[in-house]
Enzyme design. Structure first.
Site, PDB file in Angstrom:
ATOM      1  N   LYS A 136     -23.561  25.405  16.276  1.00 41.62           N
ATOM      2  CA  LYS A 136     -23.267  24.431  15.230  1.00 41.62           C
ATOM      3  C   LYS A 136     -22.806  23.140  15.889  1.00 41.62           C
ATOM      4  O   LYS A 136     -21.847  23.138  16.665  1.00 41.62           O
ATOM      5  CB  LYS A 136     -22.184  24.954  14.285  1.00 41.62           C
ATOM      6  CG  LYS A 136     -21.818  23.941  13.209  1.00 41.62           C
ATOM      7  CD  LYS A 136     -20.625  24.394  12.380  1.00 41.62           C
ATOM      8  CE  LYS A 136     -20.165  23.251  11.476  1.00 41.62           C
ATOM      9  NZ  LYS A 136     -18.925  23.584  10.748  1.00 41.62           N
TER      10      LYS A 136
ATOM     11  N   GLY B  54     -15.627  21.555   2.495  1.00 40.05           N
ATOM     12  CA  GLY B  54     -15.174  21.117   1.187  1.00 40.05           C
ATOM     13  C   GLY B  54     -15.103  22.186   0.117  1.00 40.05           C
ATOM     14  O   GLY B  54     -14.573  21.946  -0.964  1.00 40.05           O
TER      15      GLY B  54
END
Length: 256
Positions: free
Chosen positions: A98, A186
């Site tokens: 990532k 989020g």
């Protein structure tokens, strides 16, 4: 029903990816990962101290059960991110990675230009890249063109728990890229995860939403169920929205 998804040649059933930061203990980390049903677990390499000899978060991840996804959280330049992932490769970690390149220390918004630059270099060097980026279609298309296996647009700032702030942008990305779209950052509660999946996202990555809950292990289970429910709702196809009421029972044949 088999509903797997692909990252290159790799196939997965679970559509939730979890992080490993902010837990109170390694035991809680292990329990939350298990309760989430995740198959992919990400670790911030720059926050793991391998020199002390003390147990680290890596000890909480059973590599025979979970795919380890090293990430470059805390990197502020393309060069720094590339160097971090080369170190991970030297430590024997997988080349599925990532990529995060942060552009602003207050909002932790990504530096999209630097992310694209780093992605191009890493792909050429044999890495299988999953990049964290803004919910910006053009950036996602550039990352796809660079050879990334997926794109990972944010839902809201990292650790904010605000949920998907711009579902329209996520829909545009879904409609215009051909690689998996994984919402990253989020997600604050189960309904946020369900909304991401109902939009058609391939998967959801989360950490703080689970680790900062009052009961992290229970929240991990809730997130797993929400991702599953959202995916099933997407496959089922929701009813159309209408401006006016529409009776559930037909008007014809009413008993007088």
């Amino acid at each position: 029903m088999t509903d797997s998804w692909q990252l290159g040649t790799l196939s997965f059933q679970s559509r939730i990816i979890v992080g490993t930061g902010k837990y109170s203990s390694l035991d809680e980390t292990r329990a939350a990962i298990a309760a989430s049903g995740a198959e992919i677990v990400t670790v911030a390499l720059r926050r793991v101290d391998l020199s002390s000899g003390a147990p680290t978060v890596l000890d909480a991840i059973d590599r025979s059960k979970y795919k380890l996804l090293p990430n470059t959280a805390g990197c502020y330049s393309a060069e720094e991110a590339v160097r971090t992932l080369h170190l991970a490769r030297e430590l024997g970690m997988d080349e599925l990675v990532k990529l995060e390149v942060i552009g602003d220390p207050k909002t932790l918004f990504p530096d999209n230009a630097a992310t694209v630059e780093a992605a191009k270099r890493l792909v050429k060097e044999g890495f299988k890249v999953l990049p964290y980026c803004s919910d910006d279609l053009i950036t996602c298309k550039r990352l796809q063109d660079a050879g990334c296996l997926a794109v990972m647009p944010l839902a809201a700032p990292i650790g904010s728990g605000l949920g998907i702030r711009n579902p329209h942008n996520i829909k545009l990305i879904l409609e215009n890229v051909d690689v998996p779209v994984i919402v990253d950052a989020g997600v604050g509660t189960a309904s946020d995860a369900a909304i991401a999946m109902e939009l058609g996202c391939t998967a959801v990555l989360m950490n703080t939403g689970i680790a900062s809950a009052k009961k992290p292990v229970l929240m991990a289970e809730a997130m797993r169920l929400a991702v599953d429910a959202g995916r099933k709702a997407y496959l089922a196809g929701r009813m159309p929205r209408r401006d006016y009421a529409n009776a559930s029972s037909p008007a014809a044949g009413l008993i007088e």
